[in-house]
Scaffold this active site. Structure first.
Site, PDB file in Angstrom:
ATOM      1  N   HIS A   1      -6.753  -5.914  -0.925  1.00 36.14           N
ATOM      2  CA  HIS A   1      -5.720  -4.899  -0.748  1.00 36.14           C
ATOM      3  C   HIS A   1      -4.697  -5.356   0.297  1.00 36.14           C
ATOM      4  CE1 HIS A   1      -3.737  -1.124  -0.969  1.00 36.14           C
ATOM      5  NE2 HIS A   1      -3.978  -0.818   0.289  1.00 36.14           N
TER       6      HIS A   1
ATOM      7  N   ASP B   1      -7.888  -6.221  -5.742  1.00 41.27           N
ATOM      8  CA  ASP B   1      -7.707  -5.108  -4.803  1.00 41.27           C
ATOM      9  C   ASP B   1      -8.812  -4.074  -5.025  1.00 41.27           C
ATOM     10  OD1 ASP B   1      -6.827  -2.739  -3.499  1.00 41.27           O
ATOM     11  OD2 ASP B   1      -4.734  -3.329  -3.718  1.00 41.27           O
TER      12      ASP B   1
ATOM     13  N   SER C   1       0.851  -1.184   0.000  1.00 36.87           N
ATOM     14  CA  SER C   1       0.000   0.000   0.000  1.00 36.87           C
ATOM     15  C   SER C   1       0.896   1.246   0.000  1.00 36.87           C
ATOM     16  CB  SER C   1      -0.943  -0.027   1.198  1.00 36.87           C
ATOM     17  OG  SER C   1      -1.955   0.936   1.051  1.00 36.87           O
TER      18      SER C   1
END
Ligand SMILES: *[C@@H]1O[C@H](CO)[C@@H](O)[C@H](O)[C@H]1NC(C)=O
Ligand SMILES: *[C@@H]1O[C@H](CO)[C@@H](O)[C@H](O)[C@H]1NC(C)=O
Ligand SMILES: *[C@@H]1O[C@H](CO)[C@@H](O)[C@H](O)[C@H]1NC(C)=O
Ligand SMILES: *[C@@H]1O[C@H](CO)[C@@H](O)[C@H](O)[C@H]1NC(C)=O
Ligand SMILES: *[C@@H]1O[C@H](CO)[C@@H](O)[C@H](O)[C@H]1NC(C)=O
Ligand SMILES: *[C@@H]1O[C@H](CO)[C@@H](O)[C@H](O)[C@H]1NC(C)=O
Ligand SMILES: *[C@@H]1O[C@H](CO)[C@@H](O)[C@H](O)[C@H]1NC(C)=O
Ligand SMILES: *[C@@H]1O[C@H](CO)[C@@H](O)[C@H](O)[C@H]1NC(C)=O
Ligand SMILES: *[C@@H]1O[C@H](CO)[C@@H](O)[C@H](O)[C@H]1NC(C)=O
Ligand SMILES: *[C@@H]1O[C@H](CO)[C@@H](O)[C@H](O)[C@H]1NC(C)=O
Ligand SMILES: *[C@@H]1O[C@H](CO)[C@@H](O)[C@H](O)[C@H]1NC(C)=O
Ligand SMILES: *[C@@H]1O[C@H](CO)[C@@H](O)[C@H](O)[C@H]1NC(C)=O
Length: 584
Positions: free
Chosen positions: A496, A450, A196
């Site tokens: 994610h 994601d 991320s």
């Protein structure tokens, strides 16, 4: 071969000095290990600031599948430096392993949201020193959005640069020098692992500090911030534009039905859409119209999903959603189609991509208004705070409304933010040849489903680097050359930076060990070792295909083949023409 060599050096150093943790972990030792003033550009140490305390038998969250030890001893160190002439003060914090478990390694762990990491035990399981930094703005407490504006409303470029790339690089350079000195070794294998914004941070180190890291594992990077953050607002603007906010249960049903329909396209029915490209090419979302859905009433407490820590603490709220019992209609599907399709301006020019089909439509989920008994769009504060603070430079944590906001307005936000943050948060420099020349290895990965950072965002950067660095070479030749040092893997079904509750698919078994083996043992990860942890195939190992190859179960094989499929590759490839700038 190389590992035994490095272990031998470490063993030699340990034997030669016969140091125990207690011997190593003294303030005077650490002070002596600090780089002298001026040896690292512009940096001076306040040696009186050094703290060093031995911590024994600490349990850590950092685990390695290859090392079963659960407690570790290390030297907990902090020191403060200043950039000459700037009057700032930056705290660096390190965990130096007990010499008996040290394996000549240094690991930097990525943070997330607008935060850097703050902990020094993540590398202990790998015999690595771990470091982190307060970036000169007390980043252990503050996230960037809290310190991005000066009181007079100007942007605080010191904080932005320190967060974007500089503080981590300085911390690593300093930490490596101290490591060499404290353990009397010449070579410190240096790694970065993050996902991320941590993935963006990893990319920032590849781009800006090309001689510091031996290998970087960067997942779902939150780079290209101009486009990424604004994309969080896109689904709400679709709802504003279409004048309709679907019941979240209808969206959930659309996602579930898409997964069910597309799961077999990869050749195996296992609850996982391992080929979202085939889903995009072959599945018609309209076929879901008329399916019924039901979700029971729920009281949920949200901790806030914002980047803003203030929003996370004060924004914690309970919300009520009523029972939703209905039938998927054409408007619901139109929202889903438009969101998956990505942002276009009013001239029909593509501005950006969105999430792969079969990903959850999280950013499209509305909020229930009990007064009116209807659904209203939700403004994702990740995008909201980017507009208020970073673009408009107003001290607000979120936008108050998106009423009247158009697709062209979103494109304008992107066009404004791109040049503004091009050399800081954007983190999409293409010329990473110095990293390559220094022998650096880059393992880039992204969950294919994601719902926060589109997987195609990673494909776009990879392709831009490839064509920049290997101009004029054929597709296959350039990928073959790139693959020697930069590999990209899509993780089937994954969400994610983790597994997906809706698709019980694989996740990389141990990314840090994978890059260690690549560097120290020349074990090139031609496939990425991954494990399924839930569902009917729990315990199965999958060796994921390196892009551009895609998985396909053929015949009755229990494993997939990695196949070349031009139509699928094309389905992942986009050009962005809505803005008159190159979008790397
Ligand atoms: C290094 O610079 C700092 C800050 O100017 C100063 O306080 C310190 O005394 C210097 N250290 C040495 C060894 O000169
Ligand atoms: C740490 O654990 C080891 C092994 O269990 C034990 O021998 C040692 O006394 C412990 N050290 C401290 C300081 O607790
Ligand atoms: C390590 O040092 C930091 C900074 O002094 C301190 O906040 C932290 O509590 C220490 N950790 C341990 C386990 O002692
Ligand atoms: C705004 O504040 C910053 C930080 O205090 C300062 O550097 C800058 O010069 C100020 N800008 C204006 C226009 O006053
Ligand atoms: C979607 O699938 C999940 C996981 O199987 C399930 O928990 C959920 O209730 C489903 N939602 C709808 C609306 O069908
Ligand atoms: C998808 O299905 C709808 C409704 O059946 C149909 O009108 C539309 O033409 C189909 N789209 C494609 C691309 O096949
Ligand atoms: C939600 O909370 C309200 C108020 O506390 C309560 O009356 C209601 O029964 C709860 N509903 C559910 C589905 O838990
Ligand atoms: C949903 O609505 C349908 C049609 O009105 C009804 O038959 C069904 O029982 C409802 N389901 C639930 C769980 O309330
Ligand atoms: C719900 O709708 C009413 C009437 O439009 C509005 O006044 C109120 O602010 C809304 N509540 C929320 C939480 O948005
Ligand atoms: C701002 O963001 C938070 C978290 O994403 C959200 O809960 C809140 O409703 C948003 N505010 C508005 C006005 O939409
Ligand atoms: C961003 O930076 C790159 C590399 O320095 C440069 O080539 C490009 O023109 C810049 N783009 C914008 C929009 O400023
Ligand atoms: C982009 O450039 C073209 C040609 O210079 C111009 O016609 C067009 O208006 C520009 N578009 C935008 C959005 O600036």
């Amino acid at each position: 071969m190389r590992q035994s060599f490095s272990l031998a050096i470490a063993a030699l150093a340990t034997t030669a000095k016969a140091v125990s943790l207690a011997d190593l972990c003294t303030v005077s030792n650490v002070q002596a290990a600090l780089p002298s003033n001026g040896t690292i550009a512009g940096i001076s140490f306040l040696s009186s600031s050094v703290t060093a305390t031995a911590v024994y038998n600490a349990s850590t969250a950092g685990t390695s599948s290859f090392r079963k030890r659960t407690t570790y001893s290390y030297c907990n160190v902090t020191a403060t430096y200043t950039h000459t002439g700037q009057g700032d003060s930056v705290v660096v914090w390190y965990g130096f392993p007990d010499p008996s478990i040290f394996e000549s390694r240094f690991l930097v762990v990525g943070g997330g949201g607008y935060s850097l990491s703050s902990g020094v035990t993540g590398g202990l399981a790998y015999g690595a020193v771990t470091g982190c930094t307060d970036a000169g703005y007390d980043a252990f407490t503050n996230s960037l959005d809290e310190v991005v504006l000066n009181a007079n409303g100007s942007l605080n470029w010191y904080n932005i640069e320190m967060f974007s790339y500089r503080a981590l690089g300085e911390m690593a350079v300093i930490g490596k020098a101290m490591t060499k000195s404290l353990y009397s070794i010449d070579k410190v294998y240096t790694y970065f692992s993050g996902c991320s914004d941590g993935g963006r941070q990893g990319m920032s180190q590849v781009q800006r500090w090309p001689d510091v890291y031996d290998a970087v594992a960067a997942g779902a990077p939150a780079f290209r911030q101009s486009h990424q953050q604004i994309t969080h607002l896109f689904p709400a603007v679709v709802e504003v534009t279409q004048g309709y906010v679907p019941p979240p249960c209808a969206l959930e049903k659309i996602v579930n039905s898409t997964i069910a329909a597309c799961d077999p396209l990869d050749g195996r029915t296992d609850g996982v859409v391992s080929r979202t490209d085939l889903c995009q090419l072959n599945f018609n979302l309209s076929s879901i119209i008329g399916e019924s859905y039901y979700c029971s009433a729920e009281n949920s407490t949200s901790l806030g999903f914002g980047f803003s820590k203030r929003a996370q603490t004060s924004g914690s709220s309970s919300s009520y959603t009523p029972a939703q019992n209905g039938t998927v209609n054409a408007q619901d599907v139109e929202i889903a189609k438009t969101v998956y399709g990505g942002l276009f301006n009013s001239d029909g020019e593509r501005a950006y991509i969105a999430w792969q089909i079969a990903s959850e439509l999280s950013d499209a989920e509305g909020t229930y208004n009990s007064t009116t008994g209807s659904w209203t769009y939700t403004i994702e504060s990740t995008g909201g705070v980017f507009v208020t603070k970073f673009i408009e430079q107003i001290d607000e944590d979120n936008l108050s409304t998106l009423d009247g906001v158009t697709y062209d307005d979103l494109v304008d936000f992107m066009a404004t933010a791109l040049p503004k943050f091009n050399t800081t948060l954007q983190t999409t420099y293409l010329n990473i040849s110095e990293f390559q020349a220094n022998g650096g290895k880059l393992l880039h990965y992204h969950g294919e489903s994601d719902p926060s950072i589109p997987a195609a965002s990673s494909v776009h950067y990879l392709d831009a680097v490839r064509t920049f660095m290997y101009p004029g070479e054929s597709y296959n030749a350039s990928f073959a050359a790139l693959s020697d040092w930069y590999k990209f893997f899509l993780i089937p079904g994954a969400a994610h930076c983790g597994t997906n509750t809706l698709q019980p698919g694989p996740w990389p078994t141990d990314l840090v060990q994978t890059i260690i083996d690549w560097v120290e043992n020349a074990v090139e990860p031609t496939t990425l070792a991954s494990t399924i942890s839930s569902g009917t195939n729990a315990g199965e190992t999958q060796n994921l295909c390196e892009w551009p190859l895609r998985p396909l179960w053929q015949g009755n094989s229990s494993t997939f083949d990695c196949v070349y499929d031009q139509a699928s590759i094309d389905a992942w490839t986009y050009t962005f023409t809505a803005i008159n700038e190159t979008v790397n």
